[in-house]
Write a protein that holds these residues in place. Structure first.
Motif, PDB file in Angstrom:
ATOM      1  N   VAL A 280       0.833  -1.193   0.000  1.00  0.00           N
ATOM      2  CA  VAL A 280       0.000   0.000   0.000  1.00  0.00           C
ATOM      3  C   VAL A 280       0.875   1.252   0.000  1.00  0.00           C
ATOM      4  O   VAL A 280       0.610   2.213  -0.732  1.00  0.00           O
ATOM      5  N   GLU A 281       1.950   1.222   0.799  1.00  0.00           N
ATOM      6  CA  GLU A 281       2.822   2.402   0.837  1.00  0.00           C
ATOM      7  C   GLU A 281       3.582   2.605  -0.475  1.00  0.00           C
ATOM      8  O   GLU A 281       3.859   3.750  -0.879  1.00  0.00           O
ATOM      9  N   ASP A 282       3.903   1.521  -1.168  1.00  0.00           N
ATOM     10  CA  ASP A 282       4.547   1.666  -2.485  1.00  0.00           C
ATOM     11  C   ASP A 282       3.633   2.360  -3.489  1.00  0.00           C
ATOM     12  O   ASP A 282       4.105   3.058  -4.395  1.00  0.00           O
ATOM     13  N   SER A 283       2.329   2.172  -3.314  1.00  0.00           N
ATOM     14  CA  SER A 283       1.360   2.768  -4.237  1.00  0.00           C
ATOM     15  C   SER A 283       1.372   4.292  -4.182  1.00  0.00           C
ATOM     16  O   SER A 283       0.864   4.952  -5.099  1.00  0.00           O
ATOM     17  N   ILE A 284       1.931   4.862  -3.129  1.00  0.00           N
ATOM     18  CA  ILE A 284       1.990   6.319  -3.002  1.00  0.00           C
ATOM     19  C   ILE A 284       2.810   6.939  -4.135  1.00  0.00           C
ATOM     20  O   ILE A 284       2.613   8.101  -4.505  1.00  0.00           O
ATOM     21  N   TRP A 285       3.731   6.158  -4.727  1.00  0.00           N
ATOM     22  CA  TRP A 285       4.522   6.689  -5.844  1.00  0.00           C
ATOM     23  C   TRP A 285       3.648   7.064  -7.040  1.00  0.00           C
ATOM     24  O   TRP A 285       4.025   7.908  -7.858  1.00  0.00           O
ATOM     25  N   VAL A 286       2.464   6.448  -7.151  1.00  0.00           N
ATOM     26  CA  VAL A 286       1.525   6.832  -8.206  1.00  0.00           C
ATOM     27  C   VAL A 286       1.115   8.298  -8.028  1.00  0.00           C
ATOM     28  O   VAL A 286       1.006   9.056  -9.002  1.00  0.00           O
ATOM     29  N   VAL A 287       0.915   8.696  -6.774  1.00  0.00           N
ATOM     30  CA  VAL A 287       0.543  10.086  -6.489  1.00  0.00           C
ATOM     31  C   VAL A 287       1.668  11.037  -6.890  1.00  0.00           C
ATOM     32  O   VAL A 287       1.425  12.121  -7.440  1.00  0.00           O
ATOM     33  N   VAL A 288       2.909  10.650  -6.629  1.00  0.00           N
ATOM     34  CA  VAL A 288       4.060  11.479  -7.007  1.00  0.00           C
ATOM     35  C   VAL A 288       4.064  11.706  -8.523  1.00  0.00           C
ATOM     36  O   VAL A 288       4.245  12.834  -9.006  1.00  0.00           O
ATOM     37  N   ALA A 289       3.865  10.635  -9.281  1.00  0.00           N
ATOM     38  CA  ALA A 289       3.843  10.753 -10.739  1.00  0.00           C
ATOM     39  C   ALA A 289       2.722  11.687 -11.196  1.00  0.00           C
ATOM     40  O   ALA A 289       2.903  12.511 -12.114  1.00  0.00           O
ATOM     41  N   LEU A 290       1.558  11.594 -10.554  1.00  0.00           N
ATOM     42  CA  LEU A 290       0.438  12.460 -10.912  1.00  0.00           C
ATOM     43  C   LEU A 290       0.732  13.927 -10.583  1.00  0.00           C
ATOM     44  O   LEU A 290       0.274  14.833 -11.290  1.00  0.00           O
ATOM     45  N   CYS A 291       1.481  14.168  -9.512  1.00  0.00           N
ATOM     46  CA  CYS A 291       1.870  15.547  -9.182  1.00  0.00           C
ATOM     47  C   CYS A 291       2.704  16.170 -10.302  1.00  0.00           C
ATOM     48  O   CYS A 291       2.496  17.328 -10.687  1.00  0.00           O
ATOM     49  N   PHE A 292       3.642  15.401 -10.843  1.00  0.00           N
ATOM     50  CA  PHE A 292       4.469  15.918 -11.934  1.00  0.00           C
ATOM     51  C   PHE A 292       3.638  16.152 -13.200  1.00  0.00           C
ATOM     52  O   PHE A 292       3.862  17.123 -13.935  1.00  0.00           O
ATOM     53  N   ALA A 293       2.650  15.276 -13.436  1.00  0.00           N
ATOM     54  CA  ALA A 293       1.747  15.497 -14.577  1.00  0.00           C
ATOM     55  C   ALA A 293       0.944  16.776 -14.376  1.00  0.00           C
ATOM     56  O   ALA A 293       0.744  17.557 -15.323  1.00  0.00           O
ATOM     57  N   SER A 294       0.486  17.031 -13.149  1.00  0.00           N
ATOM     58  CA  SER A 294      -0.247  18.263 -12.846  1.00  0.00           C
ATOM     59  C   SER A 294       0.624  19.492 -13.072  1.00  0.00           C
ATOM     60  O   SER A 294       0.167  20.518 -13.586  1.00  0.00           O
ATOM     61  N   ALA A 295       1.884  19.402 -12.661  1.00  0.00           N
ATOM     62  CA  ALA A 295       2.802  20.534 -12.815  1.00  0.00           C
ATOM     63  C   ALA A 295       2.993  20.889 -14.293  1.00  0.00           C
ATOM     64  O   ALA A 295       3.022  22.071 -14.661  1.00  0.00           O
TER      65      ALA A 295
END
Length: 430
Positions: free
Chosen positions: A395-410
């Protein structure tokens, strides 16, 4: 000019604010009471808990994808205040079904009510933003949008805490009372007569396609909608991950999950107010890139805080035991800053939706945004569920998906900031 907080004294804003606040509160009181009930009293594995959380999130969002185009047409064609009163009356009936589900401990009835609340929110969503430029002056729209966003997340906070703490029977009575209060407050909203007359298209698939095609040809709207959609995908992913993350990684009880969601809600409310102060009423994306990149930094730090969490056995921690750990304050700080930077990112983007086109088209513009947002959120909910099913991915590894989405938002925000500096005239939907 009346300051943003000064709008709270105005009848042209306060009843709308109260109505949307109570609706958001009720949504989250009911949804979180249901999810926590299932997570802590029915299911006993991280896979089942994550799956149910994703299903509940998905079925709440699905009506936005199906009915937003019709909602936008109705809001631009009829008096918005009258439609809001009808919607809030429907909420009372929906919550009667939800209360029955709570009393009977029936997940099936609860899910039916959750779908109903999704439909309710689908029709209310375009109006609560579209009515702002009709009731407020141009220089007040950003402040009003910020207050609506801040109020929504304070309502989420209150509903989240109540959903996690009060007993099921009290929750059943509360959702009906809150729905009635929301209907009463909607009676005070001033008239917002239509500025155009449309021939309604009740084919939800054709009307959705036409609305999206008509909206997305406007460059600034297209980029704002894509950026907002990526942001809400992040929110959907975090919403799915929070309950199993709290129970299985942070080894804590459901009241700690309520604290997580509460901190997130407070943070977005704070970010909404901060960005309004920085921009001083100007609708601009100039702080958006920095905001979402800062958000990515805090998400990464949150991931490592979860990986190195010190407690993984014994009884589940309650809130008092959880916050007694020094590591807990690190986690809560990261959550708060993720939310603050997220609020700073998304509020100006909503203001783009209501100020880029003519006032007669704002509801359909917000509706087009909701269609794309909901599709992205459903994809995010299903996608993160698939990620957690991959062997070896925690579950904690899945947090990297959020990181990738942040860069897409930027990236989207950078393109939007470039586009807003280009010369342009008034935009119109075809």
């Amino acid at each position: 000019m009346i300051g943003a907080l000064g709008l709270m004294k105005e009848r042209r804003f306060l009843p709308l604010f109260v109505t949307q606040f109570l609706g958001a509160f009720n949504d989250n009181l009911f949804k979180n009471a249901m999810i926590f009930f299932a997570t802590y009293q029915i299911f006993n594995s991280v896979e089942q808990e994550t799956q149910f959380s994703a299903i509940a999130t998905g079925i709440f969002i699905l009506p936005f994808f199906l009915f937003s185009a019709l909602a936008g047409q109705l809001a631009d064609t009829y008096d918005k205040a009258r439609i809001m009163r009808i919607i809030k009356a429907a909420e009372v009936a929906i919550m009667l079904v939800g209360a029955a589900g709570i009393f009977l401990k029936s997940l099936e009835l609860m899910l039916v009510a959750l779908v109903g609340m999704g439909v309710h929110s689908t029709f209310f969503g375009p109006i609560k933003y579209a009515v702002l430029p009709q009731h407020l002056r141009h220089e007040e729209v950003l402040g009003g949008t910020g207050l609506v966003e801040a109020g929504t997340y304070i309502a989420i906070l209150c509903g989240t805490i109540a959903g996690g703490l009060i007993s099921p029977n009290v929750a059943a009575i509360a959702v009906i009372c809150v729905a009635l209060a929301g209907w009463l407050s909607s009676l005070k909203i001033p008239p917002a007569p239509p500025l155009t007359k449309l021939e309604l298209d009740f084919n939800i698939f054709r009307s959705s396609y036409r609305l999206i095609a008509a909206t997305m040809h406007i460059k600034r709207l297209y980029l704002a909608i894509v950026a907002i959609s990526v942001f809400w995908t992040i929110a959907a992913v975090l919403g799915v991950l929070f309950p199993p993350l709290v129970k299985n990684v942070f080894h804590a009880q459901k009241d700690v999950a309520s604290v997580f969601l509460a901190i997130f809600s407070i943070g977005i409310a704070i970010g909404s107010v901060v960005i309004n102060r920085l921009l001083k009423g100007e609708v601009s994306a100039r702080y958006a890139v920095a905001s979402v990149l800062a958000m990515a930094v805090f998400v990464i730090d949150f991931h490592f805080a979860a990986v190195f969490w010190p407690v993984n056995d014994g009884p589940l921690l309650d809130t008092r035991d959880f916050i007694a750990l020094s590591a807990a304050w690190h986690v809560l700080f990261d959550l708060g800053m993720i939310a603050v930077t997220g609020g700073m990112f998304v509020v100006p983007l909503y203001a783009f939706l209501t100020t880029t086109v003519e006032k007669s088209q704002t509801a359909r513009t917000v509706a087009a945004n909701n269609i794309v947002n909901s599709g992205a959120m459903v994809a995010g909910s299903v996608g993160i569920l698939g990620v957690t099913q991959i062997p070896g991915v925690s579950v904690e590894d899945s947090i990297w998906v959020v990181v990738a989405l942040c860069f897409a938002s930027a990236f989207c925000a950078w393109l939007l900031h470039k586009a807003e500096r280009e010369p342009h005239g008034p935009d119109m939907l075809p």
